[in-house]
Each structure stands twice: as structure tokens, then as C-alpha cells.
Design a protein around this motif. Structure first.
Motif, PDB file in Angstrom:
ATOM      1  N   VAL A 114      46.550  32.832  32.930  1.00 25.86           N
ATOM      2  CA  VAL A 114      46.296  31.419  33.656  1.00 25.86           C
ATOM      3  C   VAL A 114      45.595  31.616  35.074  1.00 25.86           C
ATOM      4  O   VAL A 114      44.755  31.167  35.305  1.00 25.86           O
ATOM      5  CB  VAL A 114      47.662  30.695  33.927  1.00 25.86           C
ATOM      6  CG1 VAL A 114      47.330  29.349  34.803  1.00 25.86           C
ATOM      7  CG2 VAL A 114      48.241  30.082  32.557  1.00 25.86           C
ATOM      8  N   ASP A 115      46.170  32.718  35.892  1.00 25.50           N
ATOM      9  CA  ASP A 115      45.621  33.112  37.308  1.00 25.50           C
ATOM     10  C   ASP A 115      45.106  34.259  37.732  1.00 25.50           C
ATOM     11  O   ASP A 115      44.604  34.550  38.674  1.00 25.50           O
ATOM     12  CB  ASP A 115      47.166  32.662  38.118  1.00 25.50           C
ATOM     13  CG  ASP A 115      47.106  31.321  38.759  1.00 25.50           C
ATOM     14  OD1 ASP A 115      46.131  30.764  38.875  1.00 25.50           O
ATOM     15  OD2 ASP A 115      48.229  31.042  38.831  1.00 25.50           O
ATOM     16  N   GLY A 116      44.770  35.081  36.635  1.00 29.28           N
ATOM     17  CA  GLY A 116      44.675  36.417  37.042  1.00 29.28           C
ATOM     18  C   GLY A 116      43.241  37.023  36.861  1.00 29.28           C
ATOM     19  O   GLY A 116      42.993  37.983  37.091  1.00 29.28           O
ATOM     20  N   THR A 149      45.158  42.902  36.896  1.00 35.01           N
ATOM     21  CA  THR A 149      45.928  43.871  36.300  1.00 35.01           C
ATOM     22  C   THR A 149      44.978  45.120  36.647  1.00 35.01           C
ATOM     23  O   THR A 149      45.881  46.053  37.067  1.00 35.01           O
ATOM     24  CB  THR A 149      46.095  43.666  34.719  1.00 35.01           C
ATOM     25  OG1 THR A 149      45.074  43.622  33.884  1.00 35.01           O
ATOM     26  CG2 THR A 149      47.029  42.492  34.465  1.00 35.01           C
ATOM     27  N   SER A 150      43.975  45.049  36.584  1.00 35.70           N
ATOM     28  CA  SER A 150      43.020  46.242  36.846  1.00 35.70           C
ATOM     29  C   SER A 150      43.119  46.511  38.298  1.00 35.70           C
ATOM     30  O   SER A 150      42.903  47.852  38.414  1.00 35.70           O
ATOM     31  CB  SER A 150      41.369  45.687  36.354  1.00 35.70           C
ATOM     32  OG  SER A 150      40.511  46.979  36.712  1.00 35.70           O
ATOM     33  N   VAL A 151      43.357  45.628  39.156  1.00 34.44           N
ATOM     34  CA  VAL A 151      43.449  45.854  40.577  1.00 34.44           C
ATOM     35  C   VAL A 151      44.662  46.511  40.844  1.00 34.44           C
ATOM     36  O   VAL A 151      44.794  47.704  41.692  1.00 34.44           O
ATOM     37  CB  VAL A 151      43.191  44.633  41.412  1.00 34.44           C
ATOM     38  CG1 VAL A 151      43.747  44.786  42.927  1.00 34.44           C
ATOM     39  CG2 VAL A 151      41.641  44.088  41.141  1.00 34.44           C
ATOM     40  N   THR A 152      45.681  46.262  40.190  1.00 31.02           N
ATOM     41  CA  THR A 152      46.999  46.552  40.161  1.00 31.02           C
ATOM     42  C   THR A 152      46.877  48.207  39.981  1.00 31.02           C
ATOM     43  O   THR A 152      47.593  49.132  40.706  1.00 31.02           O
ATOM     44  CB  THR A 152      47.970  45.926  39.455  1.00 31.02           C
ATOM     45  OG1 THR A 152      48.187  44.692  39.768  1.00 31.02           O
ATOM     46  CG2 THR A 152      49.387  46.658  39.562  1.00 31.02           C
ATOM     47  N   ALA A 153      46.462  48.400  38.779  1.00 33.01           N
ATOM     48  CA  ALA A 153      46.443  50.000  38.374  1.00 33.01           C
ATOM     49  C   ALA A 153      45.363  50.755  39.321  1.00 33.01           C
ATOM     50  O   ALA A 153      45.815  51.993  39.575  1.00 33.01           O
ATOM     51  CB  ALA A 153      45.675  50.116  37.061  1.00 33.01           C
ATOM     52  N   TYR A 154      44.233  49.965  39.778  1.00 31.44           N
ATOM     53  CA  TYR A 154      43.320  50.839  40.656  1.00 31.44           C
ATOM     54  C   TYR A 154      44.116  51.018  42.305  1.00 31.44           C
ATOM     55  O   TYR A 154      44.025  52.140  42.642  1.00 31.44           O
ATOM     56  CB  TYR A 154      42.228  49.767  40.950  1.00 31.44           C
ATOM     57  CG  TYR A 154      40.914  50.382  40.903  1.00 31.44           C
ATOM     58  CD1 TYR A 154      40.573  51.090  39.448  1.00 31.44           C
ATOM     59  CD2 TYR A 154      39.983  50.604  42.019  1.00 31.44           C
ATOM     60  CE1 TYR A 154      39.401  51.703  39.666  1.00 31.44           C
ATOM     61  CE2 TYR A 154      38.582  51.099  41.767  1.00 31.44           C
ATOM     62  CZ  TYR A 154      38.468  51.622  40.683  1.00 31.44           C
ATOM     63  OH  TYR A 154      37.315  52.412  40.563  1.00 31.44           O
ATOM     64  N   ASP A 160      34.452  45.887  36.534  1.00 32.79           N
ATOM     65  CA  ASP A 160      34.859  44.675  36.268  1.00 32.79           C
ATOM     66  C   ASP A 160      33.880  43.436  36.753  1.00 32.79           C
ATOM     67  O   ASP A 160      33.687  42.474  36.207  1.00 32.79           O
ATOM     68  CB  ASP A 160      36.326  44.398  36.998  1.00 32.79           C
ATOM     69  CG  ASP A 160      37.248  45.216  36.399  1.00 32.79           C
ATOM     70  OD1 ASP A 160      37.167  45.740  35.074  1.00 32.79           O
ATOM     71  OD2 ASP A 160      38.499  45.391  36.838  1.00 32.79           O
ATOM     72  N   VAL A 161      33.558  43.938  37.954  1.00 34.08           N
ATOM     73  CA  VAL A 161      32.361  42.935  38.471  1.00 34.08           C
ATOM     74  C   VAL A 161      31.044  42.827  37.654  1.00 34.08           C
ATOM     75  O   VAL A 161      30.398  41.765  37.732  1.00 34.08           O
ATOM     76  CB  VAL A 161      32.033  43.422  40.016  1.00 34.08           C
ATOM     77  CG1 VAL A 161      31.082  42.359  40.675  1.00 34.08           C
ATOM     78  CG2 VAL A 161      33.234  43.559  40.902  1.00 34.08           C
ATOM     79  N   ASP A 162      30.704  44.202  37.003  1.00 33.88           N
ATOM     80  CA  ASP A 162      29.505  44.065  36.372  1.00 33.88           C
ATOM     81  C   ASP A 162      29.739  43.192  35.098  1.00 33.88           C
ATOM     82  O   ASP A 162      28.784  42.460  34.583  1.00 33.88           O
ATOM     83  CB  ASP A 162      29.216  45.582  35.899  1.00 33.88           C
ATOM     84  CG  ASP A 162      28.751  46.410  37.262  1.00 33.88           C
ATOM     85  OD1 ASP A 162      28.377  46.064  38.007  1.00 33.88           O
ATOM     86  OD2 ASP A 162      28.899  47.686  36.692  1.00 33.88           O
TER      87      ASP A 162
END
Length: 452
Positions: A349-351, A262-267, A378-380
Motif C-alpha cells: 500500500v505505502d512502500g 524494502t530495498s532502502v531498508t536492506a541498503y 530502483d530509480v532507473d
């Protein structure tokens, strides 16, 4: 009662015959499958191998002569030679494709395909010269980032290798396996599906590799992936402890991680890579029919066709078609439609990485601090989570470069790290306990851009 007994016996015989006909034991052994593949290759004239996309190639189907669902995950179900790949991938002696049993995100029996490349120097391998035989396997998760099954690596590699890393790994004498980790539904961004497919692809390769000269007594396995390939590799790392506890993996290298879908989608929304959003939403939802139905039902009628068109596009094509667009605007309810309960259940489940287990093997994680696809925070957070419970991780945060530039900027470091875990020198070069976090500066690829 006497009249019913013959009927019941007849019914029992019928049930027994059905059970026998769908036995979990394949009709052919691995040796027979390999022999058949080699015989077909020898009998087919040059230029006689048809090149069909997976959606039209009948080989990409599960067997029908027995109940393959009852076999163990990683069991090889089909084998064929892929001779055309010898012409597009450098340093390959031969290429085989394995169709194997796996498990999807819902933990239902499924199947996947991996392409196994045998290094050219394996031609020197023999029983009298075992030192010349390969002892390493690299499972290389290629980022293909699309919900179009016809863009799967087992087919796409016939048209060339995008980054040259397969050929480089083969030049080191490693067996290289490239799985279609999105599976037969092209479930792009579905983490559990991708992780299972990657682990089962390794199991399948290890079933057959000894027959091609791999030194099984010394064999080490590593995983490597960047971006979408890192997604599959990381999910494999954290799922392995509960899904494949007996599978020994020497190390996992991942770059350009996307820990939070979801963070990637917003990014990405409104940016150059916005076309990956419809790919990801439709891809992950193939594992979640209720969410898939919801997504399609909430698309604005005038825009539905354009959104769904990504099902026939490569990642590069969808990025070009949707660049800088507001993807939320394709939905009746905008942003809210992607965060309803049915969608959140799918994401849970998958994200989201970091919730399915702690990697028990060393990991090398490399990421550009200014990555425009995924927030470095998010990686940190993911690294902190794993390090807090005993993981062994080298995490390098590059102070320069973008997401696509780090693919090249991190390549040499990834190869060096992988060589150490595969040749047994890891403990002498890197810390084998705890985590090491470093800010580094590598600027080798200012020319890299989207889709190139």
C-alpha cells in the motif's frame, strides 16, 4: 401505534438536530478565519506568542464544533498567523499556518497542517499594480524523516531553515508552502499519506492565496522535495491523476528518490544511516495498526526500549544513535520478521512507488549514481516504468557524490527547472515530450555529511 408516533417524531427531531450540529459546513468562512487570525495577531504583544510542540499545542487538533470529516479534501479548517517564523525564514513578508482536511493511507478522513510563506516583495502588490503580485506557488516538501510529530516542519522551522531553499524561493517572489505531510501521526515513509497531504496542502493554499494577492488567473503550482521530501512529492505526482484530477500542477522536481522501501531498508542496514530504518518502520506502520502491533511484538525484550526510543528523536539523532548497527538484530526473527504477510501488505500500500498512477505533469528527477541510501537501479526502474506509458521526465544521474551531497549538487539545477515551469518558459528550454535521461557530473558539495 398512536403512542409511538410522538416518540418516533421526537427521535427523528433528535437525529435531525445532531445532523445539523455536525453539519459539513464550517461555522466560519475563509475570510472570517483569516480576519480572526489577523485580529489575534494584532492583539497579541510582541513576545506573547507561545511556542509549543504539536503534541502539546491544542491548535493541532481537528475542530469539534462540526463534522469536519464531511468536508472536501483540502478544505481549510483553521488558520493562524505564525509571526515567529518571519524571524527564522528570510524574505518572508508573513507566515500563516493552515490546518486542512485530508485523507490518510487507509482513505479515511484525516487532517494535516501546512505553513504558507508570503514573499516579501508581495508588499508592493496592489489592485492598481497587478504585475507586482506573485503568480507562482511552490509546495516545498522538507525532508524531516522521523516518526516524532514534534519534529514537523510547522514547528521545527521556528528554530531555523536547514537548507536555505525556502528563503531562496521567496526571494524569487514565489509563495512557498511547507506541509507537515507525515500528518498528525508522524507517518514517516507512508507514501499514500504523504502524497494526499501534499496535494491537499496545495488545495488549501489555493483556497486562501488569492486573498493574499496571488494572481489566481495566472497562478502556477510546482512541487519540490529531496529525499523524504521527494517521497512525498513523487507520491503526490502519481496519486494526483486519481485523487486530485482537477488540481493543475505545472511540474514536480524530486531528488534522492527512495522508490522501494524494502530495498532502502536492506541498503541502509549496517551503514551510517541505519537509524532511519526504525524511524521508517514505525512511521509507515502508524497507518497500519496490525503491522505496528507485529513490529512491537517481535522486538527482542532487551532491545525494545532502544528501538522505540526513536519516537522521540529527530532524524539526525536517530542516525547518530543507530549508525552502523544491524537493525534486523533487534527482532526475534531477524530479517524474516520484516517480510511476513502483514508487513508485505503494508509495503504494497505505502512502500512502492510507480503503482498508483502516471504523473501527468513534467518531472525533473535528479539522483547520485552512488547514492548510499537508495539503489540507483530502483530509480532507473521507476523512470523506465513511467516513460514507457507516456510521462514527460528529465532524469539526471550524477556520476559523483553521495545522497546528502546530491542535495546540494542538484539544488541549482532544480531551481532552474522549477523557474521554467513556473514562469512558462519550460517548453522553450526543455523537451516537453517523452523522457530525457542524462549522466551528468556536478561536484559542488564534498563537505556535506549525515545530519549536517
Amino acid at each position: 401505534m398512536a403512542l409511538r408516533i410522538p416518540f418516533l417524531l421526537s427521535l427523528w427531531r433528535s437525529i435531525l438536530l445532531v445532523a445539523i450540529s455536525t453539519s459539513a459546513i464550517p461555522l466560519k468562512t475563509l475570510d472570517e478565519l483569516i480576519a480572526d487570525a489577523d485580529a489575534e495577531f494584532a492583539a497579541t504583544p510582541a513576545g506573547g506568542f507561545p511556542l509549543l510542540p504539536p503534541s502539546r499545542d491544542p491548535w493541532y487538533r481537528a475542530p469539534t464544533t462540526y463534522d469536519w470529516r464531511q468536508t472536501d479534501p483540502g478544505r481549510v479548517l483553521k488558520i493562524r498567523r505564525a509571526p515567529l517564523l518571519n524571524q527564522t525564514i528570510s524574505n518572508a513578508l508573513a507566515a500563516y499556518q493552515l490546518l486542512y482536511r485530508s485523507t490518510d493511507s487507509q482513505y479515511n478522513a484525516s487532517w494535516d497542517v501546512t505553513t504558507l510563506f508570503i514573499p516579501r516583495w508581495q508588499a508592493r502588490c496592489s489592485a492598481s499594480a497587478p504585475a507586482l503580485c506573485a503568480h507562482a506557488v511552490l509546495s516545498y516538501q522538507l525532508p524531516y524523516d522521523t516518526c516524532d510529530v514534534d519534529a514537523s516542519p510547522s514547528f521545527g522551522l521556528h528554530f531555523g531553515e536547514p537548507y536555505g531553499e525556502i528563503g531562496d524561493a521567496l526571494a524569487l517572489g514565489w509563495f512557498v508552502a511547507v506541509p507537515d505531510y507525515e500528518g498528525p501521526l508522524a507517518s514517516y515513509a507512508a507514501g499514500v499519506q504523504a502524497g494526499h497531504a501534499t496535494l491537499d496542502g496545495v488545495r488549501a493554499v489555493l483556497e486562501v492565496a488569492g486573498r493574499f494577492g496571488l494572481r489566481m488567473d495566472q497562478a502556477k503550482v510546482a512541487l519540490w522535495g529531496y529525499s523524504g521530501g521527494a517521497l512525498a512529492s513523487e507520491w503526490a505526482a502519481e496519486l494526483s491523476v486519481q485523487y486530485a484530477p482537477k488540481l493543475a500542477i505545472a511540474g514536480v522536481a524530486v531528488g534522492g528518490l527512495t522508490p522501494n522501501v524494502t530495498s532502502v531498508t536492506a541498503y541502509l542496514n549496517g551503514r551510517a544511516g541505519a537509524g532511519l530504518i526504525p524511524q521508517g518502520l514505525l512511521g509507515i506502520a502508524t497507518q497500519h495498526p496490525d503491522a505496528y502491533g507485529w513490529i512491537v511484538s517481535r522486538l527482542k525484550p532487551a532491545l525494545k526500549g532502544a528501538f522505540l526510543s526513536v519516537r522521540g528523536m529527530t532524524a539526525a539523532q536517530s542516525i547518530e544513535a543507530f549508525q552502523y548497527q544491524n537493525i534486523y538484530g533487534y527482532f526475534v526473527g531477524g530479517y524474516r520478521d520484516l517480510h511476513t504477510r502483514v508487513m508485505e501488505l503494508m509495503y504494497d500500500v505505502d512502500g512502492y512507488m510507480g503503482y498508483h498512477g502516471v504523473p501527468r505533469m513534467p518531472m525533473f528527477i535528479y539522483n547520485a549514481i552512488h547514492d548510499e541510501l537508495s539503489d540507483i537501479r530502483d530509480v532507473d526502474e521507476l523512470v523506465d516504468r513511467f516513460c514507457g506509458v507516456g510521462a514527460n521526465i528529465l532524469y539526471q544521474r550524477n556520476t559523483v557524490g553521495s545522497h546528502t551531497q546530491e542535495l546540494v549538487n542538484g539544488r541549482g539545477r532544480a531551481f532552474a527547472w522549477l523557474r521554467s515551469v513556473l514562469d512558462g518558459s519550460y517548453d522553450q528550454i526543455y523537451s516537453s515530450m517523452g523522457c530525457t535521461v542524462q549522466n551528468v557530473t556536478y561536484n559542488l558539495a564534498p563537505w556535506v555529511g549525515w545530519g549536517r
